[in-house]
Design a protein around this motif. Structure first.
Motif, PDB file in Angstrom:
ATOM      1  N   ALA A  36       0.827  -1.208   0.000  1.00 26.52           N
ATOM      2  CA  ALA A  36       0.000   0.000   0.000  1.00 26.52           C
ATOM      3  C   ALA A  36       0.861   1.258   0.000  1.00 26.52           C
ATOM      4  O   ALA A  36       0.565   2.228  -0.712  1.00 26.52           O
ATOM      5  CB  ALA A  36      -0.928  -0.009   1.213  1.00 26.52           C
ATOM      6  N   ALA A  37       1.930   1.252   0.791  1.00 22.59           N
ATOM      7  CA  ALA A  37       2.808   2.418   0.856  1.00 22.59           C
ATOM      8  C   ALA A  37       3.494   2.665  -0.483  1.00 22.59           C
ATOM      9  O   ALA A  37       3.599   3.814  -0.946  1.00 22.59           O
ATOM     10  CB  ALA A  37       3.847   2.225   1.960  1.00 22.59           C
ATOM     11  N   ILE A  77      -5.602   2.153  -0.613  1.00 18.82           N
ATOM     12  CA  ILE A  77      -6.249   2.486   0.661  1.00 18.82           C
ATOM     13  C   ILE A  77      -7.262   1.409   1.036  1.00 18.82           C
ATOM     14  O   ILE A  77      -7.353   0.993   2.200  1.00 18.82           O
ATOM     15  CB  ILE A  77      -6.915   3.862   0.560  1.00 18.82           C
ATOM     16  N   VAL A  78      -8.018   0.934   0.044  1.00 20.44           N
ATOM     17  CA  VAL A  78      -8.978  -0.144   0.301  1.00 20.44           C
ATOM     18  C   VAL A  78      -8.257  -1.407   0.777  1.00 20.44           C
ATOM     19  O   VAL A  78      -8.695  -2.078   1.716  1.00 20.44           O
ATOM     20  CB  VAL A  78      -9.808  -0.433  -0.969  1.00 20.44           C
ATOM     21  N   LEU A  83      -6.735  -5.183   5.063  1.00 23.68           N
ATOM     22  CA  LEU A  83      -5.712  -5.875   5.838  1.00 23.68           C
ATOM     23  C   LEU A  83      -5.973  -5.741   7.325  1.00 23.68           C
ATOM     24  O   LEU A  83      -5.794  -6.703   8.089  1.00 23.68           O
ATOM     25  CB  LEU A  83      -4.330  -5.313   5.480  1.00 23.68           C
ATOM     26  N   VAL A  84      -6.410  -4.567   7.749  1.00 25.95           N
ATOM     27  CA  VAL A  84      -6.733  -4.359   9.160  1.00 25.95           C
ATOM     28  C   VAL A  84      -8.024  -5.093   9.526  1.00 25.95           C
ATOM     29  O   VAL A  84      -8.137  -5.694  10.603  1.00 25.95           O
ATOM     30  CB  VAL A  84      -6.871  -2.854   9.460  1.00 25.95           C
ATOM     31  N   SER A 104      -8.009  -5.957  -4.488  1.00 30.72           N
ATOM     32  CA  SER A 104      -7.407  -4.616  -4.460  1.00 30.72           C
ATOM     33  C   SER A 104      -6.013  -4.646  -5.082  1.00 30.72           C
ATOM     34  O   SER A 104      -5.641  -3.745  -5.838  1.00 30.72           O
ATOM     35  CB  SER A 104      -7.342  -4.105  -3.024  1.00 30.72           C
ATOM     36  N   GLY A 105      -5.261  -5.693  -4.750  1.00 28.62           N
ATOM     37  CA  GLY A 105      -3.935  -5.819  -5.343  1.00 28.62           C
ATOM     38  C   GLY A 105      -3.995  -6.040  -6.841  1.00 28.62           C
ATOM     39  O   GLY A 105      -3.243  -5.407  -7.609  1.00 28.62           O
ATOM     40  N   ALA A 106      -4.901  -6.927  -7.284  1.00 31.95           N
ATOM     41  CA  ALA A 106      -5.021  -7.191  -8.718  1.00 31.95           C
ATOM     42  C   ALA A 106      -5.474  -5.948  -9.473  1.00 31.95           C
ATOM     43  O   ALA A 106      -4.975  -5.645 -10.573  1.00 31.95           O
ATOM     44  CB  ALA A 106      -5.997  -8.347  -8.943  1.00 31.95           C
TER      45      ALA A 106
END
Length: 215
Positions: A36-37, A77-78, A83-84, A104-106
């Protein structure tokens, strides 16, 4: 002659899934947070460069990743939120959140790769600076930052796949509080007749330390 048979110890067999869960949890957290970062950082960098013809001269144009496409940053961000949320849900809820994290990654990967060759943002800027709505950017070139954003998406996708595979072994948030938000009350410990302080505490609570009736 005596023979020794190696029998796996039950404790070691039970500890194996726990070790796998801890390792996968650590890797997923690292990949998800780092992915994400990286994706967010990459969208703030310059993705495309070009020029526009203004008054017979070449005017330099640049476009950041967020100007090319806002999808990678939004999905990063999603993914971070998913993840949390993995630790706040159980069973089927955890599976659904893990799927959201993987998607989200894809999506970040796809959006970043599509933006790597997109010149629409520069064409829009060329039309603005030249005053000609039909103007387009010339000498168009792209940087490597879109691919860095795609790497962030890969890390998010990996975190989601790990959550799908090992999420059932991961811990969940403590259930100390009930749905109403009030802490669970503990039953008072029976008074020990050999301990005077316990007898006085029982009397203060309105209890009969002898157990024969109300105080």
């Amino acid at each position: 002659m005596e023979y020794v048979t190696a029998v796996p110890h039950p404790r070691s067999e039970a500890a194996a899934p726990a070790r796998s869960g801890r390792r996968s949890l650590a890797v997923a957290l690292l990949c998800g947070a780092l992915g994400a970062a990286v994706a967010l950082l990459a969208t703030r960098q310059r993705w495309a460069e070009g020029t526009a013809t203004v008054a017979g001269g070449a005017f330099p144009l640049t476009a950041k990743g967020s100007e090319v496409t806002g999808v990678p940053a939004a999905l990063a961000i999603v993914g971070l939120a998913a993840l949390v949320a993995v630790f706040a849900v159980r069973r089927s809820g955890r599976v659904l959140v893990a799927v959201l994290l993987a998607l989200s990654g894809a999506g970040t990967i796809a959006a970043a790769l599509l933006g790597a060759t997109d010149g629409a943002a520069l064409d829009e800027k060329a039309a603005q600076v030249s005053g000609d709505t039909a103007a387009t950017a010339a000498a168009l070139s792209h940087t490597g930052w879109p691919y860095v954003a795609a790497v962030g998406g890969v890390l998010l996708l990996l975190a989601g796949l790990l959550a799908l595979r090992y999420g059932r072994l991961w811990p969940a948030m403590s259930g100390r509080y009930e749905r109403s938000g009030a802490p669970r009350s503990r039953a008072p410990r029976p008074a020990d007749p050999d301990r005077p302080e316990d007898l006085w505490k029982a009397l203060d609570r309105g209890e009969d330390p002898t157990g024969t009736g109300p105080a």
